[in-house]
Write an enzyme that holds these catalytic residues in place. Sequence first.
Site: not given
Length: 281
Positions: A187-188, A33-37
Amino acid sequence: MIVEKNIKKVKNIVANQKKRGNKICLIPTMGALHEGHTFLIKEALKKSEFVWLSIFVNPTQFNDLNDFKNYPKSIKKDISKIKEISENIFVFNPTSDEIYNNNIVFENFDFGNLDKVMEGNYRPNHFNGVATIVAKLFEIFEPDFTFFGEKDFQQVLIIKHLISKKFPKINLVICNTVREKNGLAISSRNKLLNKKIYKKCGLIYDMLVFAKKHIREKDINKIKEHIINKLNAISSFELEYFEIRDSEFLEKIDILVKKQKIRAFICVKVDGVRLIDNMEL
Ligand code: PAF
Protein backbone atom coordinates in the site's frame (compact mmCIF):
# COMPACT_ATOMS: atom_id res chain seq x y z
CA MET A 1 4.43 8.92 -22.94
CA ILE A 2 1.54 11.37 -22.63
CA VAL A 3 0.87 13.11 -19.30
CA GLU A 4 -2.23 15.26 -19.57
CA LYS A 5 -3.90 17.57 -17.03
CA ASN A 6 -6.76 18.93 -19.06
CA ILE A 7 -10.12 17.13 -19.25
CA LYS A 8 -11.05 18.42 -22.71
CA LYS A 9 -7.73 17.31 -24.18
CA VAL A 10 -8.06 13.90 -22.55
CA LYS A 11 -11.55 13.48 -23.98
CA ASN A 12 -10.21 14.31 -27.45
CA ILE A 13 -7.35 11.82 -27.23
CA VAL A 14 -9.69 9.12 -25.90
CA ALA A 15 -12.24 9.80 -28.67
CA ASN A 16 -9.47 9.28 -31.27
CA GLN A 17 -8.32 6.10 -29.59
CA LYS A 18 -11.89 4.79 -29.62
CA LYS A 19 -12.13 5.56 -33.34
CA ARG A 20 -9.13 3.31 -33.86
CA GLY A 21 -11.29 0.55 -32.52
CA ASN A 22 -9.30 -0.51 -29.50
CA LYS A 23 -10.64 -0.79 -25.97
CA ILE A 24 -9.94 1.86 -23.32
CA CYS A 25 -8.60 0.74 -19.94
CA LEU A 26 -8.71 3.04 -16.93
CA ILE A 27 -6.75 2.56 -13.71
CA PRO A 28 -7.75 5.19 -11.13
CA THR A 29 -4.96 5.86 -8.58
CA MET A 30 -3.85 8.45 -6.08
CA GLY A 31 -0.22 8.04 -7.12
CA ALA A 32 2.65 6.95 -4.85
CA LEU A 33 2.72 3.97 -7.16
CA HIS A 34 3.89 0.57 -5.93
CA GLU A 35 3.94 -3.06 -7.08
CA GLY A 36 0.16 -3.30 -6.57
CA HIS A 37 -0.33 -0.61 -9.21
CA THR A 38 2.36 -2.14 -11.42
CA PHE A 39 0.32 -5.34 -11.39
CA LEU A 40 -2.85 -3.46 -12.41
CA ILE A 41 -0.98 -1.80 -15.30
CA LYS A 42 0.35 -5.15 -16.54
CA GLU A 43 -3.12 -6.69 -16.37
CA ALA A 44 -4.57 -3.72 -18.27
CA LEU A 45 -1.90 -4.00 -20.99
CA LYS A 46 -3.13 -7.55 -21.62
CA LYS A 47 -6.53 -6.09 -22.60
CA SER A 48 -5.57 -3.08 -24.71
CA GLU A 49 -2.82 -0.81 -26.02
CA PHE A 50 -4.73 2.19 -24.63
CA VAL A 51 -4.14 2.10 -20.91
CA TRP A 52 -4.90 5.28 -18.95
CA LEU A 53 -3.77 5.76 -15.39
CA SER A 54 -5.16 8.66 -13.41
CA ILE A 55 -3.06 10.14 -10.62
CA PHE A 56 -5.09 12.39 -8.36
CA VAL A 57 -5.10 12.61 -4.58
CA ASN A 58 -8.82 13.10 -4.17
CA PRO A 59 -9.61 15.54 -1.34
CA THR A 60 -13.28 14.54 -0.94
CA GLN A 61 -12.48 11.01 0.21
CA PHE A 62 -10.38 12.15 3.20
CA ASN A 63 -12.33 12.80 6.36
CA ASP A 64 -9.08 13.64 8.17
CA LEU A 65 -7.22 16.71 6.90
CA ASN A 66 -3.88 15.46 8.30
CA ASP A 67 -4.30 12.18 6.47
CA PHE A 68 -4.86 14.14 3.25
CA LYS A 69 -1.82 16.38 3.86
CA ASN A 70 0.42 13.42 4.76
CA TYR A 71 -0.66 11.26 1.84
CA PRO A 72 2.58 10.43 -0.03
CA LYS A 73 3.01 12.35 -3.29
CA SER A 74 5.73 11.42 -5.78
CA ILE A 75 4.65 12.29 -9.31
CA LYS A 76 8.19 12.25 -10.82
CA LYS A 77 8.96 8.82 -9.36
CA ASP A 78 5.50 7.65 -10.44
CA ILE A 79 6.15 8.67 -14.04
CA SER A 80 9.50 6.88 -14.15
CA LYS A 81 7.95 3.75 -12.62
CA ILE A 82 5.28 3.78 -15.32
CA LYS A 83 7.94 4.29 -18.02
CA GLU A 84 9.80 1.23 -16.77
CA ILE A 85 6.74 -0.86 -17.61
CA SER A 86 5.86 0.84 -20.88
CA GLU A 87 6.38 4.16 -22.66
CA ASN A 88 2.87 3.82 -24.01
CA ILE A 89 0.81 4.40 -20.89
CA PHE A 90 -1.37 7.51 -20.86
CA VAL A 91 -1.42 9.48 -17.62
CA PHE A 92 -4.13 11.84 -16.44
CA ASN A 93 -2.81 14.05 -13.64
CA PRO A 94 -5.37 16.82 -13.12
CA THR A 95 -5.38 19.62 -10.55
CA SER A 96 -8.11 19.82 -7.96
CA ASP A 97 -9.63 22.80 -9.81
CA GLU A 98 -9.76 20.87 -13.06
CA ILE A 99 -11.77 18.12 -11.36
CA TYR A 100 -13.87 20.04 -8.86
CA ASN A 101 -14.02 23.48 -10.46
CA ASN A 102 -13.63 25.28 -7.11
CA ASN A 103 -16.41 23.23 -5.54
CA ILE A 104 -14.69 20.49 -3.56
CA VAL A 105 -17.70 18.46 -2.36
CA PHE A 106 -18.76 14.86 -2.59
CA GLU A 107 -22.02 13.59 -3.99
CA ASN A 108 -24.29 11.56 -1.71
CA PHE A 109 -24.79 7.99 -2.92
CA ASP A 110 -27.01 5.22 -1.60
CA PHE A 111 -24.86 2.13 -1.11
CA GLY A 112 -27.16 0.36 1.37
CA ASN A 113 -25.08 -1.44 3.99
CA LEU A 114 -21.86 -1.28 1.98
CA ASP A 115 -20.69 2.11 3.22
CA LYS A 116 -22.10 1.82 6.75
CA VAL A 117 -19.57 -0.66 8.14
CA MET A 118 -15.81 -0.98 8.66
CA GLU A 119 -14.08 1.73 6.56
CA GLY A 120 -17.42 3.51 6.16
CA ASN A 121 -17.86 3.56 9.90
CA TYR A 122 -14.35 4.79 10.69
CA ARG A 123 -14.14 7.21 7.77
CA PRO A 124 -17.50 8.97 7.41
CA ASN A 125 -18.31 9.84 3.78
CA HIS A 126 -15.06 8.27 2.55
CA PHE A 127 -16.95 6.14 0.04
CA ASN A 128 -19.10 9.07 -1.11
CA GLY A 129 -15.80 10.79 -1.92
CA VAL A 130 -14.40 7.73 -3.68
CA ALA A 131 -17.56 7.26 -5.74
CA THR A 132 -17.65 10.99 -6.58
CA ILE A 133 -14.17 10.98 -8.12
CA VAL A 134 -14.53 7.56 -9.76
CA ALA A 135 -17.85 8.58 -11.33
CA LYS A 136 -16.20 11.77 -12.66
CA LEU A 137 -13.36 9.68 -14.14
CA PHE A 138 -15.82 7.20 -15.67
CA GLU A 139 -17.70 10.11 -17.26
CA ILE A 140 -14.49 11.53 -18.73
CA PHE A 141 -13.09 8.26 -20.10
CA GLU A 142 -16.14 6.03 -20.59
CA PRO A 143 -13.68 3.14 -20.37
CA ASP A 144 -14.34 -0.42 -21.48
CA PHE A 145 -12.38 -1.82 -18.56
CA THR A 146 -11.44 -0.44 -15.18
CA PHE A 147 -9.00 -2.01 -12.74
CA PHE A 148 -9.14 -2.12 -8.95
CA GLY A 149 -7.14 -4.03 -6.36
CA GLU A 150 -8.74 -6.56 -4.03
CA LYS A 151 -6.81 -5.12 -1.07
CA ASP A 152 -9.54 -2.48 -0.84
CA PHE A 153 -12.32 -5.04 -1.06
CA GLN A 154 -14.98 -2.77 0.43
CA GLN A 155 -14.05 -0.14 -2.18
CA VAL A 156 -14.35 -2.81 -4.88
CA LEU A 157 -17.94 -3.54 -3.76
CA ILE A 158 -18.73 0.19 -3.82
CA ILE A 159 -17.36 0.48 -7.37
CA LYS A 160 -19.29 -2.64 -8.42
CA HIS A 161 -22.47 -1.02 -7.09
CA LEU A 162 -21.68 2.31 -8.82
CA ILE A 163 -21.07 0.52 -12.12
CA SER A 164 -24.26 -1.52 -11.88
CA LYS A 165 -26.37 1.60 -11.19
CA LYS A 166 -24.75 4.21 -13.44
CA PHE A 167 -22.15 2.74 -15.80
CA PRO A 168 -23.37 -0.72 -16.86
CA LYS A 169 -21.12 -0.82 -19.95
CA ILE A 170 -17.91 -0.74 -17.91
CA ASN A 171 -16.20 -4.03 -17.06
CA LEU A 172 -14.66 -4.13 -13.61
CA VAL A 173 -11.44 -6.14 -13.37
CA ILE A 174 -10.55 -7.05 -9.79
CA CYS A 175 -6.85 -7.82 -9.30
CA ASN A 176 -5.25 -9.87 -6.53
CA THR A 177 -3.53 -8.21 -3.61
CA VAL A 178 0.23 -7.94 -4.04
CA ARG A 179 2.15 -8.61 -0.83
CA GLU A 180 5.55 -7.84 0.71
CA LYS A 181 7.77 -10.78 1.69
CA ASN A 182 6.33 -10.76 5.22
CA GLY A 183 2.79 -10.90 3.82
CA LEU A 184 1.92 -7.25 4.43
CA ALA A 185 -0.40 -6.03 1.68
CA ILE A 186 1.44 -3.48 -0.45
CA SER A 187 0.00 0.00 0.00
CA SER A 188 1.15 3.58 -0.55
CA ARG A 189 0.80 4.05 3.21
CA ASN A 190 3.53 1.44 3.91
CA LYS A 191 6.02 4.16 2.96
CA LEU A 192 5.04 5.98 6.15
CA LEU A 193 6.14 3.07 8.40
CA ASN A 194 9.59 2.87 10.00
CA LYS A 195 11.63 -0.29 9.30
CA LYS A 196 11.32 -1.81 12.77
CA ILE A 197 7.56 -1.52 12.84
CA TYR A 198 7.22 -2.56 9.22
CA LYS A 199 8.67 -5.97 10.14
CA LYS A 200 6.01 -6.50 12.81
CA CYS A 201 3.23 -5.75 10.33
CA GLY A 202 3.55 -9.25 8.87
CA LEU A 203 1.35 -10.25 11.84
CA ILE A 204 -1.66 -8.62 10.16
CA TYR A 205 -1.37 -11.08 7.27
CA ASP A 206 -0.58 -13.97 9.64
CA MET A 207 -3.86 -13.31 11.47
CA LEU A 208 -5.86 -13.44 8.24
CA VAL A 209 -4.18 -16.73 7.39
CA PHE A 210 -4.98 -17.98 10.92
CA ALA A 211 -8.67 -17.13 10.38
CA LYS A 212 -8.70 -18.92 7.02
CA LYS A 213 -7.05 -22.00 8.49
CA HIS A 214 -9.39 -22.35 11.47
CA ILE A 215 -12.73 -20.99 10.24
CA ARG A 216 -14.26 -24.44 9.53
CA GLU A 217 -13.22 -26.07 12.78
CA LYS A 218 -13.30 -23.35 15.47
CA ASP A 219 -15.98 -21.09 16.86
CA ILE A 220 -15.94 -17.69 15.06
CA ASN A 221 -15.86 -15.79 18.35
CA LYS A 222 -12.89 -17.84 19.56
CA ILE A 223 -11.01 -17.05 16.34
CA LYS A 224 -11.77 -13.35 16.76
CA GLU A 225 -10.70 -13.39 20.40
CA HIS A 226 -7.37 -15.04 19.55
CA ILE A 227 -6.65 -12.53 16.78
CA ILE A 228 -7.67 -9.49 18.81
CA ASN A 229 -5.45 -10.61 21.73
CA LYS A 230 -2.45 -11.24 19.46
CA LEU A 231 -2.71 -7.82 17.82
CA ASN A 232 -3.41 -5.95 21.04
CA ALA A 233 -0.22 -7.44 22.50
CA ILE A 234 1.84 -5.20 20.22
CA SER A 235 2.12 -1.75 21.76
CA SER A 236 2.39 0.22 18.51
CA PHE A 237 -0.71 -1.51 17.08
CA GLU A 238 -4.18 -0.13 17.58
CA LEU A 239 -6.76 -2.53 16.18
CA GLU A 240 -9.71 -0.67 14.65
CA TYR A 241 -11.60 -3.75 13.57
CA PHE A 242 -11.32 -7.42 12.78
CA GLU A 243 -14.54 -8.69 11.26
CA ILE A 244 -15.90 -11.64 9.35
CA ARG A 245 -18.54 -10.67 6.82
CA ASP A 246 -20.19 -12.02 3.69
CA SER A 247 -18.45 -11.05 0.45
CA GLU A 248 -21.47 -9.51 -1.26
CA PHE A 249 -23.42 -7.30 1.16
CA LEU A 250 -20.89 -7.16 4.01
CA GLU A 251 -23.38 -8.56 6.54
CA LYS A 252 -21.77 -9.81 9.76
CA ILE A 253 -21.33 -13.57 9.98
CA ASP A 254 -21.92 -15.32 13.30
CA ILE A 255 -22.62 -18.80 12.00
CA LEU A 256 -21.20 -20.39 8.85
CA VAL A 257 -23.63 -21.24 6.06
CA LYS A 258 -22.43 -23.77 3.47
CA LYS A 259 -21.21 -22.30 0.17
CA GLN A 260 -21.65 -18.71 1.40
CA LYS A 261 -18.64 -16.60 0.39
CA ILE A 262 -17.16 -14.91 3.41
CA ARG A 263 -14.12 -12.76 4.16
CA ALA A 264 -12.10 -11.58 7.07
CA PHE A 265 -11.46 -7.83 7.16
CA ILE A 266 -8.93 -6.06 9.29
CA CYS A 267 -7.74 -2.54 10.01
CA VAL A 268 -4.80 -1.80 12.28
CA LYS A 269 -3.48 1.67 13.04
CA VAL A 270 0.28 1.27 13.26
CA ASP A 271 1.91 4.34 14.79
CA GLY A 272 -0.96 6.36 13.37
CA VAL A 273 -0.82 4.76 9.88
CA ARG A 274 -4.05 2.94 8.98
CA LEU A 275 -3.38 -0.41 7.32
CA ILE A 276 -6.26 -2.42 5.92
CA ASP A 277 -6.34 -5.93 4.51
CA ASN A 278 -8.78 -8.78 3.87
CA MET A 279 -8.85 -12.40 2.82
CA GLU A 280 -11.44 -14.80 1.47
CA LEU A 281 -12.02 -17.55 4.03
O1 PAF B 1 -7.92 3.34 -4.20
C1 PAF B 1 -7.56 4.50 -4.46
O2 PAF B 1 -6.39 4.78 -4.67
C2 PAF B 1 -8.61 5.61 -4.48
O3 PAF B 1 -9.59 5.39 -3.54
C3 PAF B 1 -9.20 5.84 -5.86
C4 PAF B 1 -10.01 4.65 -6.32
C5 PAF B 1 -8.11 6.13 -6.88
C6 PAF B 1 -10.16 7.03 -5.86
O4 PAF B 1 -9.49 8.21 -5.51
